[in-house]
Design a protein around this motif. Sequence first.
Motif, PDB file in Angstrom:
ATOM      1  N   SER A   4       6.477   3.750 -11.921  1.00 36.21           N
ATOM      2  CA  SER A   4       6.780   4.249 -10.658  1.00 36.21           C
ATOM      3  C   SER A   4       8.167   4.783 -10.483  1.00 36.21           C
ATOM      4  O   SER A   4       8.594   5.476  -9.417  1.00 36.21           O
ATOM      5  CB  SER A   4       6.094   3.374  -9.405  1.00 36.21           C
ATOM      6  OG  SER A   4       6.925   1.933  -9.654  1.00 36.21           O
ATOM      7  N   SER A   5       9.041   4.130 -11.069  1.00 37.17           N
ATOM      8  CA  SER A   5      10.527   4.313 -11.130  1.00 37.17           C
ATOM      9  C   SER A   5      10.937   5.560 -12.041  1.00 37.17           C
ATOM     10  O   SER A   5      12.240   5.685 -11.608  1.00 37.17           O
ATOM     11  CB  SER A   5      11.426   3.016 -11.216  1.00 37.17           C
ATOM     12  OG  SER A   5      11.135   2.647 -12.537  1.00 37.17           O
ATOM     13  N   PRO A 170      -0.234   1.621 -12.590  1.00 39.77           N
ATOM     14  CA  PRO A 170       0.899   2.375 -12.382  1.00 39.77           C
ATOM     15  C   PRO A 170       0.869   3.457 -11.447  1.00 39.77           C
ATOM     16  O   PRO A 170      -0.169   4.027 -11.321  1.00 39.77           O
ATOM     17  CB  PRO A 170       1.404   2.547 -13.731  1.00 39.77           C
ATOM     18  CG  PRO A 170       0.040   2.830 -14.601  1.00 39.77           C
ATOM     19  CD  PRO A 170      -0.980   2.016 -14.169  1.00 39.77           C
ATOM     20  N   VAL A 171       1.836   3.844 -10.770  1.00 42.11           N
ATOM     21  CA  VAL A 171       2.179   4.970 -10.124  1.00 42.11           C
ATOM     22  C   VAL A 171       3.209   5.699 -10.566  1.00 42.11           C
ATOM     23  O   VAL A 171       4.360   5.293 -10.998  1.00 42.11           O
ATOM     24  CB  VAL A 171       2.268   4.673  -8.567  1.00 42.11           C
ATOM     25  CG1 VAL A 171       2.818   5.832  -8.000  1.00 42.11           C
ATOM     26  CG2 VAL A 171       1.263   3.987  -7.872  1.00 42.11           C
ATOM     27  N   PHE A 172       2.946   6.903 -11.017  1.00 48.33           N
ATOM     28  CA  PHE A 172       3.738   7.897 -11.735  1.00 48.33           C
ATOM     29  C   PHE A 172       4.626   8.825 -10.885  1.00 48.33           C
ATOM     30  O   PHE A 172       3.966   9.678 -10.125  1.00 48.33           O
ATOM     31  CB  PHE A 172       3.030   8.763 -12.864  1.00 48.33           C
ATOM     32  CG  PHE A 172       2.287   7.757 -13.830  1.00 48.33           C
ATOM     33  CD1 PHE A 172       2.948   7.428 -14.773  1.00 48.33           C
ATOM     34  CD2 PHE A 172       0.858   7.650 -13.764  1.00 48.33           C
ATOM     35  CE1 PHE A 172       2.172   6.471 -15.754  1.00 48.33           C
ATOM     36  CE2 PHE A 172       0.421   6.512 -14.668  1.00 48.33           C
ATOM     37  CZ  PHE A 172       0.972   6.247 -15.641  1.00 48.33           C
ATOM     38  N   LYS A 178       4.010  11.416  -5.834  1.00 53.71           N
ATOM     39  CA  LYS A 178       3.574  10.170  -6.678  1.00 53.71           C
ATOM     40  C   LYS A 178       2.361  10.042  -7.054  1.00 53.71           C
ATOM     41  O   LYS A 178       1.197  10.377  -6.185  1.00 53.71           O
ATOM     42  CB  LYS A 178       3.886   9.069  -5.877  1.00 53.71           C
ATOM     43  CG  LYS A 178       5.410   8.889  -5.471  1.00 53.71           C
ATOM     44  CD  LYS A 178       5.749   7.452  -4.732  1.00 53.71           C
ATOM     45  CE  LYS A 178       7.276   7.462  -4.447  1.00 53.71           C
ATOM     46  NZ  LYS A 178       8.058   7.079  -5.843  1.00 53.71           N
ATOM     47  N   VAL A 179       1.835  10.029  -8.076  1.00 50.37           N
ATOM     48  CA  VAL A 179       0.510  10.038  -8.769  1.00 50.37           C
ATOM     49  C   VAL A 179      -0.082   9.002  -9.392  1.00 50.37           C
ATOM     50  O   VAL A 179       0.597   8.137  -9.992  1.00 50.37           O
ATOM     51  CB  VAL A 179       0.265  11.156  -9.671  1.00 50.37           C
ATOM     52  CG1 VAL A 179      -1.055  11.483 -10.060  1.00 50.37           C
ATOM     53  CG2 VAL A 179       0.850  12.533  -9.135  1.00 50.37           C
ATOM     54  N   GLY A 180      -1.346   8.408  -9.028  1.00 46.45           N
ATOM     55  CA  GLY A 180      -2.030   7.499  -9.477  1.00 46.45           C
ATOM     56  C   GLY A 180      -3.264   7.909 -10.313  1.00 46.45           C
ATOM     57  O   GLY A 180      -3.770   8.970  -9.966  1.00 46.45           O
ATOM     58  N   HIS A 199       1.701   1.268  -3.373  1.00 43.49           N
ATOM     59  CA  HIS A 199       2.856   1.474  -4.107  1.00 43.49           C
ATOM     60  C   HIS A 199       3.218   2.880  -4.237  1.00 43.49           C
ATOM     61  O   HIS A 199       4.085   3.208  -4.816  1.00 43.49           O
ATOM     62  CB  HIS A 199       2.416   0.919  -5.620  1.00 43.49           C
ATOM     63  CG  HIS A 199       2.408  -0.452  -6.049  1.00 43.49           C
ATOM     64  ND1 HIS A 199       3.813  -1.169  -5.906  1.00 43.49           N
ATOM     65  CD2 HIS A 199       1.527  -1.545  -5.999  1.00 43.49           C
ATOM     66  CE1 HIS A 199       3.423  -2.420  -6.352  1.00 43.49           C
ATOM     67  NE2 HIS A 199       1.922  -2.649  -6.447  1.00 43.49           N
ATOM     68  N   GLY A 200       2.773   3.790  -3.257  1.00 46.04           N
ATOM     69  CA  GLY A 200       3.526   5.016  -2.866  1.00 46.04           C
ATOM     70  C   GLY A 200       2.447   6.174  -3.490  1.00 46.04           C
ATOM     71  O   GLY A 200       3.060   7.251  -3.166  1.00 46.04           O
ATOM     72  N   ALA A 201       1.317   5.874  -3.957  1.00 41.63           N
ATOM     73  CA  ALA A 201       0.663   7.056  -4.611  1.00 41.63           C
ATOM     74  C   ALA A 201       0.382   7.944  -3.398  1.00 41.63           C
ATOM     75  O   ALA A 201      -0.254   7.460  -2.308  1.00 41.63           O
ATOM     76  CB  ALA A 201      -0.557   6.715  -5.367  1.00 41.63           C
ATOM     77  N   GLU A 202       0.407   9.281  -3.347  1.00 40.25           N
ATOM     78  CA  GLU A 202       0.119  10.239  -2.491  1.00 40.25           C
ATOM     79  C   GLU A 202      -1.269  11.178  -3.150  1.00 40.25           C
ATOM     80  O   GLU A 202      -1.858  11.683  -2.307  1.00 40.25           O
ATOM     81  CB  GLU A 202       1.506  11.163  -2.218  1.00 40.25           C
ATOM     82  CG  GLU A 202       2.348  10.561  -1.725  1.00 40.25           C
ATOM     83  CD  GLU A 202       3.936  11.266  -2.065  1.00 40.25           C
ATOM     84  OE1 GLU A 202       4.547  11.394  -1.170  1.00 40.25           O
ATOM     85  OE2 GLU A 202       3.714  12.017  -2.839  1.00 40.25           O
TER      86      GLU A 202
END
Length: 303
Positions: A4-5, A170-172, A178-180, A199-202
């Motif tokens: 994610s980072s 993970p979130v990429f 941001k993609v899960g 964790h921020g996935a949109e």
Amino acid sequence: MATSSTLLGQEVEATKHLDRDFVKVAAVQVRGYDKGDLPREGYDVTKKLIPYIDRAGKDGAQLVVFPEYILGRIDVPGETTQKLSAAARANNIYVIVGCWELKEDGEFANAALIFDRQGEIAGKYYKTHAAVDQYDPALPAWTKPPSGKDRDWLIKHDPEWIMEKGQELPVFDFDFGKVGIMTCYDGWFPEPARVMSLHGAELIVWINGRGGAVEDFIVKSTMFRNHVAMISTNQSYGGGTMIGDCAKWPTHILARCPDEEESYITATINLKNIRETRAASRNFKQRRPDLYGDLAKPDLPKE
């Protein structure tokens, strides 16, 4: 493997004029290798996939998504991935596609590969929930593989009993958002999408390879509860390949492929609206994690 980072495929020139508020994406419903298929001599599945990558590139899509399993049992990287890398690079587009990744120790995993705009394999997601069948009524349901079956039988008939399962969600970070990723049976559990969203996935990509249609009620409820857009894909012996977002209350399916047909769709996702919704969400702000501890327990006490 990206986390994610990590920004996947960041280059100043490639992202300078990118519209991060509205992103056009593509989804493909097509048939390739199936769950238990072994490599077939002379069969090159990339010949079916690359024209769709080219088409998505010409359409101005920033991401194109293919189904689960479709590349078959391959080395990563290898000859198959090199062909897809070249297509992703030529079209300056992200590609997500499913395969069985062969490991050096003889093991294998159900993998979703992420190719970035430069054609690099910039991330992987390994399926976390094994979709297995129940063969032996003498054994506890869904807990053990059928007795008396060797490894070759399992690989051909039900390889998820012995696959290497993923151990993280993970979130990429793509350059537009941001993609899960979830794979098939993962989407039947509410927890993976929720964890990725928190964790921020949109945008959540849900790749499938199964008969019947991907359930639109799961897509809609996942988008509604987690304030995310979704892309689902399936092989063309099934259906339910669709693109949706939560820009319209409560959710909206933007495009869907006809079931049991090879098909291609595009749609534009309103990420600006999704970000505004997430920032203002009373659902997110009023969560009660102190009450949810039982979700992490393997067995709840029976009352």
